[in-house]
Design a protein around this motif. Sequence first.
Motif, PDB file in Angstrom:
ATOM      1  N   LEU A 196       0.825  -1.206   0.000  1.00  0.00           N
ATOM      2  CA  LEU A 196       0.000   0.000   0.000  1.00  0.00           C
ATOM      3  C   LEU A 196       0.855   1.250   0.000  1.00  0.00           C
ATOM      4  CD1 LEU A 196      -2.825  -0.974   2.547  1.00  0.00           C
ATOM      5  CD2 LEU A 196      -2.956  -0.956   0.047  1.00  0.00           C
ATOM      6  N   ALA A 197       1.928   1.258   0.784  1.00  0.00           N
ATOM      7  CA  ALA A 197       2.805   2.429   0.846  1.00  0.00           C
ATOM      8  C   ALA A 197       3.423   2.726  -0.517  1.00  0.00           C
ATOM      9  CB  ALA A 197       3.893   2.226   1.895  1.00  0.00           C
ATOM     10  N   LYS A 198       3.690   1.693  -1.309  1.00  0.00           N
ATOM     11  CA  LYS A 198       4.240   1.895  -2.645  1.00  0.00           C
ATOM     12  C   LYS A 198       3.229   2.528  -3.586  1.00  0.00           C
ATOM     13  CE  LYS A 198       7.682  -1.817  -2.507  1.00  0.00           C
ATOM     14  NZ  LYS A 198       8.066  -3.151  -3.029  1.00  0.00           N
ATOM     15  N   GLY A 199       1.951   2.501  -3.215  1.00  0.00           N
ATOM     16  CA  GLY A 199       0.914   3.114  -4.036  1.00  0.00           C
ATOM     17  C   GLY A 199       0.777   4.608  -3.828  1.00  0.00           C
ATOM     18  N   ALA A 200       1.574   5.180  -2.900  1.00  0.00           N
ATOM     19  CA  ALA A 200       1.533   6.626  -2.668  1.00  0.00           C
ATOM     20  C   ALA A 200       2.274   7.333  -3.803  1.00  0.00           C
ATOM     21  CB  ALA A 200       2.164   6.963  -1.323  1.00  0.00           C
ATOM     22  N   GLU A 201       1.588   8.226  -4.506  1.00  0.00           N
ATOM     23  CA  GLU A 201       2.155   8.885  -5.681  1.00  0.00           C
ATOM     24  C   GLU A 201       1.878  10.374  -5.659  1.00  0.00           C
ATOM     25  OE1 GLU A 201       1.944   6.108  -9.450  1.00  0.00           O
ATOM     26  OE2 GLU A 201       0.011   6.104  -8.451  1.00  0.00           O
ATOM     27  N   SER A 202       2.755  11.109  -6.312  1.00  0.00           N
ATOM     28  CA  SER A 202       2.588  12.549  -6.454  1.00  0.00           C
ATOM     29  C   SER A 202       2.544  12.904  -7.938  1.00  0.00           C
ATOM     30  CB  SER A 202       3.743  13.288  -5.768  1.00  0.00           C
ATOM     31  OG  SER A 202       3.601  14.684  -5.911  1.00  0.00           O
ATOM     32  N   LYS A 239      -1.875  11.115  -4.285  1.00  0.00           N
ATOM     33  CA  LYS A 239      -2.877  10.102  -3.969  1.00  0.00           C
ATOM     34  C   LYS A 239      -2.241   8.993  -3.149  1.00  0.00           C
ATOM     35  CE  LYS A 239      -2.597   7.474  -8.335  1.00  0.00           C
ATOM     36  NZ  LYS A 239      -3.365   6.999  -9.498  1.00  0.00           N
ATOM     37  N   PHE A 240      -3.040   8.472  -2.217  1.00  0.00           N
ATOM     38  CA  PHE A 240      -2.571   7.477  -1.265  1.00  0.00           C
ATOM     39  C   PHE A 240      -3.527   6.289  -1.293  1.00  0.00           C
ATOM     40  CE2 PHE A 240      -1.461  11.729  -0.018  1.00  0.00           C
ATOM     41  CZ  PHE A 240      -0.099  11.635   0.210  1.00  0.00           C
ATOM     42  N   LEU A 241      -2.976   5.109  -1.484  1.00  0.00           N
ATOM     43  CA  LEU A 241      -3.773   3.892  -1.586  1.00  0.00           C
ATOM     44  C   LEU A 241      -3.985   3.324  -0.186  1.00  0.00           C
ATOM     45  CD1 LEU A 241      -5.113   1.814  -3.455  1.00  0.00           C
ATOM     46  CD2 LEU A 241      -2.886   0.673  -3.645  1.00  0.00           C
ATOM     47  N   HIS A 288      -7.002  11.616  -1.662  1.00  0.00           N
ATOM     48  CA  HIS A 288      -6.393  12.559  -2.596  1.00  0.00           C
ATOM     49  C   HIS A 288      -6.172  13.897  -1.904  1.00  0.00           C
ATOM     50  CE1 HIS A 288      -8.137  10.380  -6.413  1.00  0.00           C
ATOM     51  NE2 HIS A 288      -7.315   9.628  -5.705  1.00  0.00           N
ATOM     52  N   ILE A 289      -5.003  14.480  -2.094  1.00  0.00           N
ATOM     53  CA  ILE A 289      -4.695  15.816  -1.585  1.00  0.00           C
ATOM     54  C   ILE A 289      -4.270  16.670  -2.774  1.00  0.00           C
ATOM     55  CG2 ILE A 289      -3.317  17.203  -0.006  1.00  0.00           C
ATOM     56  CD1 ILE A 289      -2.811  14.702   1.653  1.00  0.00           C
ATOM     57  N   PHE A 290      -5.006  17.730  -3.050  1.00  0.00           N
ATOM     58  CA  PHE A 290      -4.742  18.565  -4.219  1.00  0.00           C
ATOM     59  C   PHE A 290      -3.734  19.662  -3.884  1.00  0.00           C
ATOM     60  CE2 PHE A 290      -8.677  16.485  -5.118  1.00  0.00           C
ATOM     61  CZ  PHE A 290      -8.680  16.277  -6.487  1.00  0.00           C
ATOM     62  N   SER A 291      -2.893  19.970  -4.849  1.00  0.00           N
ATOM     63  CA  SER A 291      -1.829  20.966  -4.662  1.00  0.00           C
ATOM     64  C   SER A 291      -2.279  22.318  -5.194  1.00  0.00           C
ATOM     65  CB  SER A 291      -0.573  20.521  -5.410  1.00  0.00           C
ATOM     66  OG  SER A 291      -0.785  20.613  -6.812  1.00  0.00           O
ATOM     67  N   GLU A 292      -1.341  23.274  -5.190  1.00  0.00           N
ATOM     68  CA  GLU A 292      -1.622  24.602  -5.727  1.00  0.00           C
ATOM     69  C   GLU A 292      -1.535  24.617  -7.253  1.00  0.00           C
ATOM     70  OE1 GLU A 292       0.867  27.508  -3.969  1.00  0.00           O
ATOM     71  OE2 GLU A 292       0.283  27.034  -1.913  1.00  0.00           O
ATOM     72  N   TYR A 293      -0.941  23.600  -7.823  1.00  0.00           N
ATOM     73  CA  TYR A 293      -0.725  23.561  -9.271  1.00  0.00           C
ATOM     74  C   TYR A 293      -2.051  23.289  -9.984  1.00  0.00           C
ATOM     75  CZ  TYR A 293       1.853  22.643 -13.602  1.00  0.00           C
ATOM     76  OH  TYR A 293       2.352  22.695 -14.877  1.00  0.00           O
ATOM     77  N   PRO A 297       3.569  14.556 -16.289  1.00  0.00           N
ATOM     78  CA  PRO A 297       4.465  15.559 -15.716  1.00  0.00           C
ATOM     79  C   PRO A 297       4.353  15.571 -14.187  1.00  0.00           C
ATOM     80  CG  PRO A 297       3.246  16.471 -17.564  1.00  0.00           C
ATOM     81  CD  PRO A 297       2.639  15.135 -17.267  1.00  0.00           C
ATOM     82  N   GLY A 298       5.470  15.607 -13.508  1.00  0.00           N
ATOM     83  CA  GLY A 298       5.465  15.658 -12.058  1.00  0.00           C
ATOM     84  C   GLY A 298       5.207  14.336 -11.377  1.00  0.00           C
ATOM     85  N   GLU A 299       5.060  13.265 -12.153  1.00  0.00           N
ATOM     86  CA  GLU A 299       4.718  11.964 -11.566  1.00  0.00           C
ATOM     87  C   GLU A 299       5.931  11.345 -10.871  1.00  0.00           C
ATOM     88  OE1 GLU A 299       3.147   7.523 -12.982  1.00  0.00           O
ATOM     89  OE2 GLU A 299       3.140   9.216 -14.386  1.00  0.00           O
ATOM     90  N   ARG A 300       5.735  10.911  -9.639  1.00  0.00           N
ATOM     91  CA  ARG A 300       6.779  10.185  -8.918  1.00  0.00           C
ATOM     92  C   ARG A 300       6.164   9.426  -7.749  1.00  0.00           C
ATOM     93  NH1 ARG A 300       8.571  12.283  -4.009  1.00  0.00           N
ATOM     94  NH2 ARG A 300       7.756  14.349  -3.438  1.00  0.00           N
ATOM     95  N   LYS A 301       6.836   8.385  -7.346  1.00  0.00           N
ATOM     96  CA  LYS A 301       6.437   7.657  -6.157  1.00  0.00           C
ATOM     97  C   LYS A 301       6.853   8.467  -4.927  1.00  0.00           C
ATOM     98  CE  LYS A 301       4.839   3.780  -7.980  1.00  0.00           C
ATOM     99  NZ  LYS A 301       3.433   3.318  -7.762  1.00  0.00           N
ATOM    100  N   LEU A 302       5.978   8.535  -3.936  1.00  0.00           N
ATOM    101  CA  LEU A 302       6.321   9.214  -2.697  1.00  0.00           C
ATOM    102  C   LEU A 302       7.160   8.288  -1.826  1.00  0.00           C
ATOM    103  CD1 LEU A 302       2.924  10.932  -1.924  1.00  0.00           C
ATOM    104  CD2 LEU A 302       5.078  12.102  -2.334  1.00  0.00           C
ATOM    105  N   ASP A 303       8.250   8.828  -1.312  1.00  0.00           N
ATOM    106  CA  ASP A 303       9.101   8.053  -0.429  1.00  0.00           C
ATOM    107  C   ASP A 303       8.369   7.804   0.889  1.00  0.00           C
ATOM    108  OD1 ASP A 303      11.334   7.874   1.789  1.00  0.00           O
ATOM    109  OD2 ASP A 303      12.299   7.408  -0.120  1.00  0.00           O
TER     110      ASP A 303
END
Length: 220
Positions: A51-57, A63-65, A79-84, A196-202
Amino acid sequence: MSIDLLIREFHEVDWSRLEQAHEAAAKVLPALSDPVVLGGLWDRMAQDDALAKGAESFNAFQKFLLHDDRETGLRLRLHIFSEYMVEEAHNHRASFSSLILHGSYRHFLYGNVEDVWGEEEQPATVVEPRFIQEQLPGTSYTLHHAFVHSTYATPGTVSLVVQGPRDRSSFRILDLAEGTTRTRLSGANVADVQEPGERKLDRSELGGIRDHLVSLGLLV
């Protein structure tokens, strides 16, 4: 009622019947959004490798699974939305229900993806929305996977989303500013970054995000 018993309420839902899915979500999502329950879901996610690996930005949101049932295809996400601000319209791989917990967003609905843009290989054209609504805290909706929509969130908006089984292996995204379209494949079908901006959250980032959600009164 325990987290697992609450989620089990969705196991009998026929996601091809949206009213049935919406009624289940209207009952279960508010219960799951209780700060104690949601905090338990978050902590269970943070301690679970898969599940932790499903956290993405992404550029527009994180978004967090929180739950992933491989047998039924049911998924629960935060889901947490940014300023972008991303000016895009898209459909989805699966039908889903969403409950706004904090903040708000303006929700645009356009129509069925095949009716709006035609076949996959045809170029898409920018279309006008057919329905616009302000999604405020406590409001919820259920959307079919074929329906095209876009959202413009105030920074920091948080939503809890339950997703049914996937009906599509990909979905289509229209860049409203450029008038170009692209297809996003299922994560299981692609290894590279697609957006664009896609990455796994540490995993180390999850603690700080949890503290932020606690400060909003969303988690205990």
